[in-house]
Design a protein around this motif. Structure first.
Motif, short mmCIF file in Angstrom:
data_model
loop_
_atom_site.label_atom_id
_atom_site.label_comp_id
_atom_site.label_asym_id
_atom_site.label_seq_id
_atom_site.Cartn_x
_atom_site.Cartn_y
_atom_site.Cartn_z
N LEU A 250 0.81 -1.21 0.00
CA LEU A 250 0.00 0.00 0.00
C LEU A 250 0.85 1.26 0.00
CD1 LEU A 250 -1.34 -2.17 2.38
CD2 LEU A 250 -3.28 -0.72 1.74
N ALA A 251 0.41 2.26 -0.77
CA ALA A 251 1.13 3.54 -0.87
C ALA A 251 0.20 4.67 -0.45
CB ALA A 251 1.62 3.75 -2.30
N PRO A 252 0.38 5.25 0.75
CA PRO A 252 -0.45 6.38 1.17
C PRO A 252 -0.20 7.60 0.30
CG PRO A 252 1.38 6.04 2.70
CD PRO A 252 1.39 4.89 1.76
N TRP A 253 -1.19 8.50 0.26
CA TRP A 253 -1.11 9.68 -0.60
C TRP A 253 -0.31 10.80 0.05
CZ3 TRP A 253 -6.85 10.45 -2.58
CH2 TRP A 253 -7.17 9.37 -3.41
N CYS A 254 0.39 11.55 -0.79
CA CYS A 254 0.99 12.82 -0.40
C CYS A 254 0.35 13.90 -1.27
CB CYS A 254 2.51 12.81 -0.60
SG CYS A 254 3.31 14.37 -0.11
N MET A 255 -0.37 14.82 -0.65
CA MET A 255 -1.13 15.82 -1.38
C MET A 255 -0.47 17.19 -1.29
SD MET A 255 -3.49 14.06 -2.72
CE MET A 255 -5.23 14.33 -3.00
N GLY A 274 1.69 -6.35 8.03
CA GLY A 274 1.11 -7.54 8.63
C GLY A 274 1.73 -8.76 7.98
N ARG A 275 1.06 -9.90 8.06
CA ARG A 275 1.61 -11.12 7.46
C ARG A 275 1.67 -11.02 5.94
NH1 ARG A 275 -2.09 -13.60 10.89
NH2 ARG A 275 -3.33 -14.29 9.10
N ASN A 276 0.59 -10.46 5.35
CA ASN A 276 0.50 -10.46 3.89
C ASN A 276 0.22 -9.07 3.34
OD1 ASN A 276 1.00 -12.42 1.95
ND2 ASN A 276 -1.15 -12.66 1.42
N TRP A 277 0.55 -8.04 4.11
CA TRP A 277 0.40 -6.67 3.63
C TRP A 277 1.48 -5.79 4.25
CZ3 TRP A 277 -0.35 -2.58 7.01
CH2 TRP A 277 -0.74 -2.91 8.32
N GLN A 278 1.80 -4.70 3.59
CA GLN A 278 2.74 -3.74 4.13
C GLN A 278 2.56 -2.40 3.43
OE1 GLN A 278 6.43 -5.76 1.98
NE2 GLN A 278 7.02 -3.78 2.84
N VAL A 279 2.87 -1.34 4.16
CA VAL A 279 2.96 -0.01 3.55
C VAL A 279 4.34 0.08 2.90
CG1 VAL A 279 3.01 2.47 3.97
CG2 VAL A 279 1.36 1.02 5.19
N ASP A 280 4.35 0.43 1.63
CA ASP A 280 5.62 0.48 0.90
C ASP A 280 5.49 1.48 -0.24
OD1 ASP A 280 8.13 0.00 -0.08
OD2 ASP A 280 7.59 -1.84 -1.14
N GLY A 281 5.92 2.71 0.04
CA GLY A 281 5.88 3.75 -0.98
C GLY A 281 4.89 4.84 -0.65
N VAL A 282 4.90 5.86 -1.49
CA VAL A 282 4.01 7.02 -1.35
C VAL A 282 3.45 7.35 -2.72
CG1 VAL A 282 3.90 9.50 -0.86
CG2 VAL A 282 5.11 7.98 0.70
N LYS A 283 2.17 7.69 -2.76
CA LYS A 283 1.48 8.01 -4.02
C LYS A 283 1.28 9.53 -4.13
CE LYS A 283 -1.54 7.59 -7.53
NZ LYS A 283 -2.89 7.06 -7.25
N PHE A 284 1.64 10.06 -5.30
CA PHE A 284 1.43 11.47 -5.62
C PHE A 284 0.47 11.59 -6.79
CE2 PHE A 284 5.59 11.59 -3.58
CZ PHE A 284 5.62 12.80 -2.91
N PHE A 285 -0.08 12.80 -6.96
CA PHE A 285 -0.84 13.16 -8.14
C PHE A 285 -0.17 14.38 -8.78
CE2 PHE A 285 -3.80 10.95 -5.45
CZ PHE A 285 -4.58 10.20 -6.32
#
Length: 524
Positions: A250-255, A274-285
């Motif tokens: 998952l990549a959270p947004w940077c606005m 978690g076991r099968n998920w992770q935050v990895d990266g950042v999303k821009f527009f």
């Protein structure tokens, strides 16, 4: 030698491993591939507890990854009536009259800009069908919505608004809101008032969706958002109760307007997993959409729009990317128009060699010749969604093409040109904007749709790489994923037909024999 958990036999194995391109059997232990070869090579891995699965001639490939999807946020986006089949205003009005009310609201999604027949999007076209009900109707691009007068009144919207990011409450010549809300900040004026599914329903919907995605061969997804902040808790709850059928990154947004403290928070979020998920990266527009007039273009579109970036100060975007890069954080930037793509490439070029293969551009719907080679030169990943072109038309009579004009519409979704120029090309669906079926992504990549149909498609192997080895490169996981080789994760997909050689129509309909994520069978 320990016994394997699972041995897969009777397959044509397309490993995508240059050291051994093809095989016939695979052994899996502890979520990892431990042996690849023929049946004789994996025989000694069998033990009393080993499950032996005969794939009966199916083609086994590395597990498919959707490189751009919104499976959690998308559950909220597809709430209400599905309007994706609506083709004109009469059908839209009929659908709204028949739509169920949720606490008095009419909620819809998937509405095609082309349904308005070239007219400006305006609430007056639908008010009679709503009979005074508040309504929130998402356009299919996910970047705009049409709301009714009652919804505007509930949100206290009586005229234009100013935003820190490129957004608009569209108003008529007298300053009255038309109900057309363009981009996230404008939609967020009404969105919080719309009834939401309960937590239990969201959890059940998410598990059901991920199971459906696994049934199309998907073993993972690059999730281009972190939702409203409660997504980590939602995913943790699902894992507490069972398993996530797909591996999610998952990549959270940077606005626009993000300050140093907010950038530090984005860096800290990278620790969540978690076991099968992770935050990895950042999303821009860097821009919005062509149809909405918010794609950032070198020259204005045919409506005189599209000359401004989503970030009012594009240099502030570049600074944020540089700060995150220095912290070792990968970035993905939504850039549809040619000016937006150029600015992201220029930003990465300014960082230098250390930025290679750490940054990616999403969508890239129209890009000129002089930018194609820069992706490989700078090591910027191209992340594209071939099914998006299905909302356009080969004769350029659709809203996307008409806004761009013939020259720019002729360079639509240049997947093959980018691959031929040496770019790493990761493929995805952008669900719920397009169908999550991985087979449809592969088919659209090989047989381009709509305005993209004049261009060449990918080969079968290129398309498969886009959802396997190139998707792994896009996530920085090329040493553990995207191939079938000892030491790699046991993420595997078995097709009844060979996805490389099957004709597109056959591939679109071929059953998925088996899907395995991390050594666990998620579909059979």
């Amino acid at each position: 030698m320990p016994a394997a958990d699972t041995v897969l036999t009777g397959a044509r194995v397309r490993t995508l491993d240059p050291a051994r391109p093809e095989a016939g059997a695979v052994a899996v232990l502890g979520g990892e591939i431990v042996a690849v070869g023929e049946d004789s090579d994996v025989r000694d891995w069998r033990g009393p507890g080993t499950e032996v699965i005969d794939l009966g001639g199916a083609t086994l490939t590395p597990g498919l990854t959707d490189a751009h999807s919104h499976p959690v946020w998308g559950i909220e986006m597809v709430n209400g009536t599905d309007l994706s089949a609506v083709r004109d205003l009469d059908q839209l009005r009929a659908a709204l009259r028949a739509a169920e009310r949720d606490k008095g609201w009419v909620v819809g999604h998937g509405l095609d800009h082309n349904a308005f027949g070239g007219r400006p999007i305006d609430r007056t076209l639908i008010e009679e069908a709503l009979d005074g009900a508040p309504a929130f109707l998402r356009l299919y691009d996910g970047h705009s919505a049409l709301v009714s007068g009652a919804a505007l009144a509930a949100a206290g919207i009586t005229g234009p608004r100013a935003f820190a990011q490129r957004s608009e409450v569209v108003c008529d010549a007298e300053g009255r809101p038309t109900g057309h809300l363009v981009e996230h900040a404008a939609m967020d004026l009404v969105g919080p008032l719309v009834p939401k599914p309960s937590t239990a329903r969201r959890r059940a919907s998410l598990v059901g969706l991920l199971n459906d995605m696994a049934a199309t061969g998907l073993t993972g997804a690059h999730v281009m958002d972190l939702g409203d902040g409660d997504v980590p808790a939602l995913l943790s709850t699902v894992e507490y109760e069972g398993h996530l059928p797909l591996r999610l990154k998952l990549a959270p947004w940077c606005m626009p307007g993000a300050d140093d403290d907010e950038l530090d928070e984005l860096v800290e979020l990278q620790r969540l997993r978690g076991r099968n998920w992770q935050v990895d990266g950042v999303k821009f527009f860097m821009d919005g959409t062509v149809e909405g007039g918010t794609a950032w273009l070198e020259h204005a579109d045919c409506h005189g729009q599209g000359t401004e970036a989503f970030w009012p100060d594009p240099e502030a975007y570049a600074r944020a990317v540089r700060i995150l890069d220095a912290a070792g954080v990968r970035t993905a930037t939504h850039a549809i128009g040619d000016a937006a793509v150029r600015h992201v490439l220029d930003t990465v070029a300014g960082i230098g060699a250390r930025a290679r293969m750490r940054h990616r551009i999403e969508h890239i719907e129209t890009v000129p010749d002089d930018q194609l080679g820069r992706f490989a030169e700078l090591g910027v990943i191209a992340s594209m969604q071939p099914p998006h072109a299905g909302a356009t038309r080969a004769d350029h009579t659709d809203e996307w093409s008409k806004r761009l004009g013939e020259e720019r519409a002729a360079r639509a979704w240049r997947c093959r040109d980018l691959r031929d120029a040496g770019a790493v090309l990761a493929l995805g669906s952008d669900w719920p904007i397009a169908d999550h079926d991985a087979r449809q992504v592969l088919v659209a990549a090989r047989s381009p749709l709509g305005a993209a149909s004049a261009g060449r498609g990918l080969t079968g192997l290129m398309a498969l790489e886009g959802m396997t080895s190139h998707a792994a490169l896009a996530a920085g996981e090329e040493k553990v994923a995207g191939r079938i080789a000892p030491g790699f994760r046991a993420d595997l997909t078995a097709f009844w037909s060979d996805p490389v050689t099957a004709e597109p129509q056959e591939l679109a309909e071929t059953p998925i024999r088996l899907t395995m994520s991390g050594g666990r069978v998620t579909h059979r």
